[in-house]
Design an enzyme around this catalytic site. Structure first.
Site, PDB file in Angstrom:
ATOM      1  N   ASP A  16     -92.100  81.715  38.142  1.00  0.00           N
ATOM      2  CA  ASP A  16     -91.681  80.359  38.517  1.00  0.00           C
ATOM      3  C   ASP A  16     -90.263  80.131  37.998  1.00  0.00           C
ATOM      4  OD1 ASP A  16     -92.011  77.851  39.643  1.00  0.00           O
ATOM      5  OD2 ASP A  16     -92.987  76.998  37.883  1.00  0.00           O
ATOM      6  N   GLU A  89     -88.511  75.191  48.977  1.00  0.00           N
ATOM      7  CA  GLU A  89     -88.997  73.823  49.148  1.00  0.00           C
ATOM      8  C   GLU A  89     -88.215  73.022  50.182  1.00  0.00           C
ATOM      9  OE1 GLU A  89     -91.012  70.566  46.262  1.00  0.00           O
ATOM     10  OE2 GLU A  89     -90.604  72.622  45.675  1.00  0.00           O
ATOM     11  N   LYS A 125     -92.461  75.336  50.869  1.00  0.00           N
ATOM     12  CA  LYS A 125     -93.114  74.404  49.941  1.00  0.00           C
ATOM     13  C   LYS A 125     -92.959  72.969  50.425  1.00  0.00           C
ATOM     14  CE  LYS A 125     -93.117  74.935  45.307  1.00  0.00           C
ATOM     15  NZ  LYS A 125     -92.508  75.167  43.966  1.00  0.00           N
ATOM     16  N   THR A 149     -97.392  71.830  47.366  1.00  0.00           N
ATOM     17  CA  THR A 149     -97.067  71.670  45.953  1.00  0.00           C
ATOM     18  C   THR A 149     -97.331  70.235  45.500  1.00  0.00           C
ATOM     19  OG1 THR A 149     -95.322  72.129  44.322  1.00  0.00           O
ATOM     20  CG2 THR A 149     -94.616  71.171  46.419  1.00  0.00           C
ATOM     21  N   PHE A 171    -101.099  71.610  39.842  1.00  0.00           N
ATOM     22  CA  PHE A 171    -100.199  71.537  38.683  1.00  0.00           C
ATOM     23  C   PHE A 171    -100.982  71.308  37.389  1.00  0.00           C
ATOM     24  CE2 PHE A 171     -95.599  70.620  40.086  1.00  0.00           C
ATOM     25  CZ  PHE A 171     -95.690  71.507  41.139  1.00  0.00           C
TER      26      PHE A 171
END
Length: 313
Positions: A16, A89, A125, A149, A171
């Site tokens: 990440d 994203e 994303k 996400t 998350f």
């Protein structure tokens, strides 16, 4: 065997980070980025030339197009160092606009394809709003794979499964943060560690639901605060982990055992769950943590998107 190597036996390890020069040492399969990680990276001398080159080559294009080009440049550099997929994203400011999200996702994919990158190696994303999930459903039907996400609730996971998205990113750490903050002085860390961590419990429930009901969507735990959260999810399809925590796993030889498995999930007596738009919105409204964290996450990504644009001027 260190914990990182042990974890790789059960789970696909994902890095990440936007800092692609760090990747080789951890040998992850995939990598994920977001606006905040890219913003962090371009402020380092190693990566500033990528930003400058993008502005030099495409400074006459609208800002949103320049940003997408920068994200794709990072993505291509990351893909050069990993065997698997990169997640890129869509602008978080489009989180409540299905049509605009679809358009932007297609443009990002077209930029990758223009660089010779195959679709299978890119995940787009998108925030797990109702509108984002519907955009993902449309993109998946067209062969563009998505990573949903800012996912904090079982309801979001159910809707993503219904939409047949490729992958979700629940998350863990941000769920933990919310419960710890809301408990205040009453929080006892040891009582909420490892398997009892509220973020870990959330991912476990989603994973078991998907496996029990044959939902093909991949589960990728994200946003970890400590190694205990990671080891408690050994066996999850994928886990995306920041370089600092990857390093801690690599330095530890503590035993690591698989805690999640599809075969164990198949034995569970779990009801099938589906959501309409109305039931999804109601479930989210009932979940203060998910509602607050989703809104907060979108706001934070929007702030960093604006900061990134300021650097491009």
């Amino acid at each position: 065997m260190n914990q990182l190597d042990a974890l790789k036996q059960f789970t696909t390890v994902v890095a990440d980070t936007g800092d692609f020069k760090q990747l080789a040492q951890f040998q992850p399969q995939d990598a994920t980025t977001n606006p905040s990680l890219i913003l962090k990276a371009v402020q380092k001398p190693d990566y500033l030339p990528l930003l400058k080159a993008t502005v030099a080559d495409h400074g006459n294009e609208p800002m949103d197009a320049q940003i997408d080009r920068l994200l794709v440049r990072f993505g291509c550099e990351i893909l050069a160092t990993i065997p698997g997929r990169v997640s890129t994203e869509v602008d978080a400011r489009l989180s409540f606009d299905t049509a605009a999200t679809v358009v932007r996702a297609k443009r990002i994919m077209a930029l990758y394809e223009a660089q010779g990158v195959k679709r299978e190696r890119v995940l787009i994303k998108i925030a797990s709003t109702w509108e984002g999930i519907q955009a993902a459903a449309e993109l998946e039907r067209e062969g563009i794979r998505t990573n949903l996400t800012l996912l904090f609730s079982f309801a979001q996971a159910v809707a993503c499964g219904d939409a047949k998205v490729q992958l979700i990113s629940p998350f863990v750490g941000r769920i933990y943060d919310w419960y710890k903050k809301s408990a205040g002085a009453a929080w006892v860390e040891v009582d909420h560690a490892n398997a009892n961590d509220p973020g870990v419990k959330s991912v476990r429930a989603i994973y078991n639901h998907y496996k029990r009901h044959g939902i093909a969507t991949e589960v990728m735990g994200a946003s970890f605060r400590n190694v205990g959260q990671i080891t408690a999810l050994a066996g999850c399809d994928l886990l995306t982990i920041a370089p600092e925590l990857l390093a801690q796993l690599g330095a530890s030889t503590e035993p690591l055992t698989q805690t999640l498995s599809a075969s164990a999930a198949m034995q569970l007596d779990l009801p099938e769950v589906h959501h309409t738009e109305a039931s999804f919105r109601y479930a989210m409204n009932e979940d203060a943590m998910a509602t607050e964290k989703l809104a907060e996450g979108i706001r934070a990504f929007c702030v960093d998107a604006v900061k990134l644009e300021a650097l491009m001027h």
